[in-house]
Motif scaffolding. Sequence first.
Motif, PDB file in Angstrom:
ATOM      1  N   TYR A  73       6.644   8.209   4.125  1.00 27.71           N
ATOM      2  CA  TYR A  73       5.581   7.423   3.234  1.00 27.71           C
ATOM      3  C   TYR A  73       5.808   7.907   1.701  1.00 27.71           C
ATOM      4  CZ  TYR A  73       4.460   5.049   7.475  1.00 27.71           C
ATOM      5  OH  TYR A  73       4.244   4.502   8.666  1.00 27.71           O
ATOM      6  N   THR A  74       5.194   7.197   0.679  1.00 30.06           N
ATOM      7  CA  THR A  74       5.287   7.711  -0.718  1.00 30.06           C
ATOM      8  C   THR A  74       4.474   9.048  -0.642  1.00 30.06           C
ATOM      9  OG1 THR A  74       5.574   5.412  -1.335  1.00 30.06           O
ATOM     10  CG2 THR A  74       4.638   6.932  -3.057  1.00 30.06           C
ATOM     11  N   PRO A  75       4.927  10.088  -1.527  1.00 32.36           N
ATOM     12  CA  PRO A  75       4.118  11.325  -1.525  1.00 32.36           C
ATOM     13  C   PRO A  75       2.842  11.068  -2.748  1.00 32.36           C
ATOM     14  CG  PRO A  75       6.572  11.435  -2.021  1.00 32.36           C
ATOM     15  CD  PRO A  75       6.587  10.164  -1.869  1.00 32.36           C
ATOM     16  N   PRO A  76       1.870  11.662  -2.332  1.00 31.66           N
ATOM     17  CA  PRO A  76       0.512  11.479  -3.136  1.00 31.66           C
ATOM     18  C   PRO A  76       0.973  11.244  -4.557  1.00 31.66           C
ATOM     19  CG  PRO A  76       0.188  13.058  -1.282  1.00 31.66           C
ATOM     20  CD  PRO A  76       1.690  12.529  -1.096  1.00 31.66           C
ATOM     21  N   GLU A  77       1.682  12.284  -5.244  1.00 31.21           N
ATOM     22  CA  GLU A  77       1.739  12.190  -6.549  1.00 31.21           C
ATOM     23  C   GLU A  77       2.417  10.936  -7.087  1.00 31.21           C
ATOM     24  OE1 GLU A  77       5.280  14.685  -4.852  1.00 31.21           O
ATOM     25  OE2 GLU A  77       3.029  14.203  -4.407  1.00 31.21           O
ATOM     26  N   HIS A  78       2.998  10.058  -6.229  1.00 35.37           N
ATOM     27  CA  HIS A  78       3.640   9.088  -6.790  1.00 35.37           C
ATOM     28  C   HIS A  78       3.146   7.647  -6.331  1.00 35.37           C
ATOM     29  CE1 HIS A  78       7.392  11.010  -8.091  1.00 35.37           C
ATOM     30  NE2 HIS A  78       7.129  11.736  -6.734  1.00 35.37           N
ATOM     31  N   VAL A  79       1.893   7.692  -5.473  1.00 33.71           N
ATOM     32  CA  VAL A  79       1.120   6.548  -5.007  1.00 33.71           C
ATOM     33  C   VAL A  79       0.687   5.560  -6.275  1.00 33.71           C
ATOM     34  CG1 VAL A  79      -0.706   5.837  -3.913  1.00 33.71           C
ATOM     35  CG2 VAL A  79       0.588   7.506  -2.712  1.00 33.71           C
ATOM     36  N   GLN A  80       0.158   6.075  -6.926  1.00 33.53           N
ATOM     37  CA  GLN A  80      -0.368   5.309  -8.125  1.00 33.53           C
ATOM     38  C   GLN A  80       0.707   4.614  -8.804  1.00 33.53           C
ATOM     39  OE1 GLN A  80      -3.783   4.877  -9.299  1.00 33.53           O
ATOM     40  NE2 GLN A  80      -2.884   2.959 -10.290  1.00 33.53           N
ATOM     41  N   ALA A  81       1.746   5.040  -9.360  1.00 38.06           N
ATOM     42  CA  ALA A  81       2.843   4.634  -9.999  1.00 38.06           C
ATOM     43  C   ALA A  81       3.652   3.056  -8.970  1.00 38.06           C
ATOM     44  CB  ALA A  81       3.873   5.440 -10.309  1.00 38.06           C
ATOM     45  N   GLU A 119      -9.987   5.719  -1.835  1.00 39.07           N
ATOM     46  CA  GLU A 119      -9.355   6.711  -2.499  1.00 39.07           C
ATOM     47  C   GLU A 119      -8.041   6.968  -1.916  1.00 39.07           C
ATOM     48  OE1 GLU A 119     -11.413  10.410  -3.293  1.00 39.07           O
ATOM     49  OE2 GLU A 119     -13.396   9.390  -2.800  1.00 39.07           O
ATOM     50  N   TRP A 120      -6.980   7.315  -2.775  1.00 39.55           N
ATOM     51  CA  TRP A 120      -5.725   7.612  -2.670  1.00 39.55           C
ATOM     52  C   TRP A 120      -5.264   8.699  -1.603  1.00 39.55           C
ATOM     53  CZ3 TRP A 120      -4.407   2.983  -3.266  1.00 39.55           C
ATOM     54  CH2 TRP A 120      -4.306   2.390  -4.725  1.00 39.55           C
ATOM     55  N   ASN A 121      -4.452   8.637  -0.980  1.00 39.18           N
ATOM     56  CA  ASN A 121      -3.901   9.754   0.121  1.00 39.18           C
ATOM     57  C   ASN A 121      -3.872  11.070  -0.839  1.00 39.18           C
ATOM     58  OD1 ASN A 121      -3.166  11.324   2.286  1.00 39.18           O
ATOM     59  ND2 ASN A 121      -1.188  10.411   2.864  1.00 39.18           N
ATOM     60  N   ARG A 122      -4.219  12.159  -0.223  1.00 38.91           N
ATOM     61  CA  ARG A 122      -3.991  13.411  -1.102  1.00 38.91           C
ATOM     62  C   ARG A 122      -2.940  14.202  -0.363  1.00 38.91           C
ATOM     63  NH1 ARG A 122     -10.213  15.273  -2.118  1.00 38.91           N
ATOM     64  NH2 ARG A 122     -10.777  13.135  -3.365  1.00 38.91           N
ATOM     65  N   HIS A 123      -2.630  14.046   0.746  1.00 36.89           N
ATOM     66  CA  HIS A 123      -1.423  14.781   1.619  1.00 36.89           C
ATOM     67  C   HIS A 123      -0.222  13.836   1.946  1.00 36.89           C
ATOM     68  CE1 HIS A 123      -4.795  17.704   1.930  1.00 36.89           C
ATOM     69  NE2 HIS A 123      -5.636  16.563   2.377  1.00 36.89           N
ATOM     70  N   PRO A 124       0.745  14.505   2.047  1.00 40.72           N
ATOM     71  CA  PRO A 124       2.118  13.896   2.357  1.00 40.72           C
ATOM     72  C   PRO A 124       1.838  13.204   3.893  1.00 40.72           C
ATOM     73  CG  PRO A 124       2.495  15.977   1.593  1.00 40.72           C
ATOM     74  CD  PRO A 124       1.211  16.044   1.879  1.00 40.72           C
ATOM     75  N   ASN A 125       2.576  12.339   4.224  1.00 41.18           N
ATOM     76  CA  ASN A 125       2.397  11.349   5.393  1.00 41.18           C
ATOM     77  C   ASN A 125       3.774  10.901   5.853  1.00 41.18           C
ATOM     78  OD1 ASN A 125       1.123  10.049   7.532  1.00 41.18           O
ATOM     79  ND2 ASN A 125      -0.156   8.501   6.355  1.00 41.18           N
ATOM     80  N   HIS A 126       3.848  10.840   7.148  1.00 39.03           N
ATOM     81  CA  HIS A 126       5.112  10.288   7.850  1.00 39.03           C
ATOM     82  C   HIS A 126       4.879   9.859   9.046  1.00 39.03           C
ATOM     83  CE1 HIS A 126       5.078  14.667   8.788  1.00 39.03           C
ATOM     84  NE2 HIS A 126       5.504  14.244  10.011  1.00 39.03           N
ATOM     85  N   HIS A 142       1.799   3.409   1.797  1.00 32.85           N
ATOM     86  CA  HIS A 142       0.967   4.040   2.826  1.00 32.85           C
ATOM     87  C   HIS A 142      -0.068   4.753   2.018  1.00 32.85           C
ATOM     88  CE1 HIS A 142       0.867   3.370   7.191  1.00 32.85           C
ATOM     89  NE2 HIS A 142       0.102   4.870   7.052  1.00 32.85           N
ATOM     90  N   PRO A 143      -0.888   4.201   0.971  1.00 34.17           N
ATOM     91  CA  PRO A 143      -1.342   4.820  -0.175  1.00 34.17           C
ATOM     92  C   PRO A 143      -2.617   5.429   0.426  1.00 34.17           C
ATOM     93  CG  PRO A 143      -1.897   2.417  -0.121  1.00 34.17           C
ATOM     94  CD  PRO A 143      -0.845   2.585   0.771  1.00 34.17           C
ATOM     95  N   PHE A 144      -3.118   5.188   1.449  1.00 36.18           N
ATOM     96  CA  PHE A 144      -4.540   5.541   1.991  1.00 36.18           C
ATOM     97  C   PHE A 144      -4.593   6.565   3.194  1.00 36.18           C
ATOM     98  CE2 PHE A 144      -5.816   1.315   0.200  1.00 36.18           C
ATOM     99  CZ  PHE A 144      -6.395   1.927  -0.805  1.00 36.18           C
TER     100      PHE A 144
END
Length: 491
Positions: A173-181, A155-162, A213-215
């Motif tokens: 890293y890519t914000p969760p709302e943009h990971v799929q795209a 499952e994709w990450n649900r929280h901002p990561n850095h 960093h999608p996960f």
Amino acid sequence: MRWQDVEPLPDLNGGISAILASADALKGAWEDWLEHIDEQEFRRTRRRSLRRHAIETGIIERLYDVDWGVTLALVAEGLTQEAAAREGGISDDTLAVIRSQYDALEFLADAARGGRDLSVHFVRELHQAITRRQLTYGATDTLGRVFEAPMRHGEWNRHPNHVVRPDGTLLEYTPPEHVQAQMDQLIAIYQKTEAAHPITRAAWLHHRFIRIHPFEDGNGRVARALTLLVLLRDNYAPLVVDRSQRARYIDALDQANAGDLAPLIRLFARLEISALRFELEAPSVLRETAGGAAEVARAHADRLRLNLVAKDSAGRSGPAVRLAGSLQTKVAHYLRKQGDALRDAFATIAPETVVHVHHAEPPSQRSLLHRDRFRAMANSAGFRPNLNEGVWWATLYMEIVGYALHFHTAIIKAGPPNTGALVFTVSAAVSPPGEIESNDLPVPVWACDPTPDDSVTLVFSDAPDARWPEITEVIDQVLTAAVDQLGQQLG
């Protein structure tokens, strides 16, 4: 450093063509060698490579630690508690995680053989497989407190990561709302890079996946597995980023973050050369054979038969010998310069300092001396030596106020005959008073054995000048450490 959209593979001007050509030349030797072994032997070799990757990929992430002796046993004999117990043991939990990672790599290898296309769905499947036995991961809450969060497999990450970079700056890293795209874009761009060299293509995919960093956890392990997928699809060996390469690997990723992908490509090319060399080398017959003396004898006979039938049809031996000879001349000259500089540096406190440089190369009989030492150097550096025709060796010996510095270099044939593979490696030691031997090639008590980092894999098609900077880097690194050790011994 703010997160970015996935960018296409850049134009590269980092002098990567020579190292990629070296990898391709060794791949040719490896493919020729495969013609002389049966499918069963190839599968045994490939399983050893995947076991090694499965163990090291978790060590890189500090997910667990495994003693080197245990690692060698698990790679050679299989991922069992029985194999590990002979070298000190491993916990059941760690072994379970390693096994799940290995199973994921088998799944990936099957996908590569079957020609399965890379897709977002495949990436999520791969994450599920790799993290299957990992129930939690270390997370940090908004107050900075570390806790164990449940692992959500695939499952994709649900929280901002850095992450904080070595220079103190923040890498987003890519914000969760943009990971799929971004993952969709990554796959789309990857499918347009087929004209690129597979190692370059693998390095680009690896880095761009890491930047997304999608996960929530396991991104590094998935990225390294995706690298294998690219290489296996193009019939390369599965490279391994092992514990000795961790610092260089992280530094290369950081340089890629800053816009320079070439260091990561060069690192992957060196690791691919090592992976090809690993698959060329026969494992210990005793470890692979469980049927007593007669079966061990038959296994050795089969191995020797292979060596005899592997003719030098591609004409690699001659160029390899010429390459070794050319580099040996440069090494001996370089050591003389280093010896003169060391004597001058110590002259103010010890005018009687003595420095000698000795060397030998095939077909001289002196090149056949001291095989036990060179075999030990090769084993420490992580390869199986071929010493039958001699070694191109050079030694710098310095004696000062009762102490002696011994610094050895060796260019050794690696793997089966006629592959054109060579390894340059070094070793150093300091002998205290009373242990000095003044013969042509002193035998010290070793204080600094080489590691895989202290070696350079060469192939018959290499140009000496192109690989010389890597060789001097290894010489300088180990000789500097040895001189520092000597200085501390002197008081």
